[in-house]
Design a protein around this motif. Structure first.
Motif, PDB file in Angstrom:
ATOM      1  N   ARG A 177       0.844  -1.200   0.000  1.00 20.18           N
ATOM      2  CA  ARG A 177       0.000   0.000   0.000  1.00 20.18           C
ATOM      3  C   ARG A 177       0.878   1.249   0.000  1.00 20.18           C
ATOM      4  N   MET A 214      -2.335   4.001   9.196  1.00 21.49           N
ATOM      5  CA  MET A 214      -1.560   3.722   7.985  1.00 21.49           C
ATOM      6  C   MET A 214      -0.085   3.664   8.360  1.00 21.49           C
ATOM      7  N   ASN A 215       0.592   2.611   7.940  1.00 21.52           N
ATOM      8  CA  ASN A 215       2.021   2.472   8.225  1.00 21.52           C
ATOM      9  C   ASN A 215       2.899   2.915   7.060  1.00 21.52           C
ATOM     10  N   ALA A 216       2.293   3.276   5.938  1.00 24.40           N
ATOM     11  CA  ALA A 216       3.064   3.799   4.814  1.00 24.40           C
ATOM     12  C   ALA A 216       3.546   5.209   5.153  1.00 24.40           C
ATOM     13  N   SER A 217       4.594   5.652   4.461  1.00 25.73           N
ATOM     14  CA  SER A 217       5.149   6.976   4.735  1.00 25.73           C
ATOM     15  C   SER A 217       5.571   7.638   3.433  1.00 25.73           C
ATOM     16  N   GLU A 231       3.429   0.220   2.761  1.00 24.19           N
ATOM     17  CA  GLU A 231       3.048  -0.646   3.868  1.00 24.19           C
ATOM     18  C   GLU A 231       2.718  -2.028   3.314  1.00 24.19           C
TER      19      GLU A 231
END
Length: 258
Positions: A177, A214-217, A231
């Motif tokens: 993601r 959300m763990n995406a950055s 993520e």
């Protein structure tokens, strides 16, 4: 192709303009004479004129067309050569693993490129889904580190796949993601221009992703580009993903895959 709820069909293709090859989004309006009324609604130039990327799927949200330009390309010189010496199409594919993947967001109203995001090089065939939420665009993709899985598609490989214990492991893609911030400061507002060549250096930059859970950055780098780190949705090899059609371009909970 992508079919919207009103029956309009969209697809993406490669066209040749005066400035060189370009990725084009083509609209086929719902109704009679669908092919006669087809027209290009958006167009952006390829990153490399002689090496347009291999593109299997694209995305649509409420406000954007989403084009993912991976560094697996179709070499135009190799295509011309293959026609002469009768080589297979796969010989024309070139992988630039040292180059980043680009994700382009094109305004659906104007056809203009609004945002460009970058990520580590990855190979993909299928986008799972994409949607906008609270100033971000979320896009889920079945990603591979490289295109080696294409070797599984040779007829001889497929004939032996039931007896090859390593065959399944070659399909090592994972659903990732990416969360793309749509509102971020300009380069001049970034105060810390440190090197970003190593993983720890991202600690010096502000994460532009503010969506909860959300763990995406995403980080804006000294040269102004926005670099996205995805993520992992689940640690399972997944391919040919599908969702319920009514959730296309919307926040969703489930996808189905092999």
């Amino acid at each position: 192709p992508i079919v919207t709820p009103d029956g309009t069909v969209y697809n993406v293709g490669l066209t040749i303009s005066k400035s060189g090859p370009a990725y084009s989004v083509i609209c086929f309006p719902h109704g009679e004479n669908i092919f006669e009324n087809a027209h290009v609604v958006a167009e952006i130039p390829t990153r490399w004129k002689l090496h347009p990327c291999y593109m299997h799927t694209f995305g649509i949200t409420e406000n954007y067309y989403v084009i993912v330009e991976q560094p697996l390309t179709v070499s135009i010189p190799a295509v011309l050569k293959s026609q002469i010496i009768n080589e297979p199409m796969i010989s024309c594919l070139k992988w630039f693993g040292d180059k980043m993947t680009c994700i382009y967001l094109i305004d659906r109203q104007t056809g203009e490129l609004r945002h460009t995001f970058h990520a580590e090089a990855f190979f993909f065939l299928h986008i799972i889904n994409q949607y906008e939420k609270d100033g971000h665009l979320v896009i889920d993709i079945c990603c591979y580190k490289d295109p080696e899985m294409l070797n599984c598609m040779y007829i001889e490989s497929m004939r032996k796949m039931q007896n090859n214990p390593d065959y399944a492991r070659m399909f090592r893609g994972r659903p990732l993601r990416f969360v793309l911030p749509l509102n971020y400061p300009t380069k001049s507002k970034i105060s810390n221009f440190l090197s970003w060549g190593c993983e720890s250096s991202f600690d010096n930059f502000e994460n532009l992703v503010t969506l909860k859970d959300m763990n995406a950055s995403a980080y804006q780098l000294p040269d102004g580009i926005v670099f996205c780190k995805p993520e992992l949705l689940c640690n399972l090899g997944c391919e040919t993903p599908r969702i319920c059609d009514r959730n296309l371009g919307l926040d969703y909970q489930y996808f189905y895959a092999i």
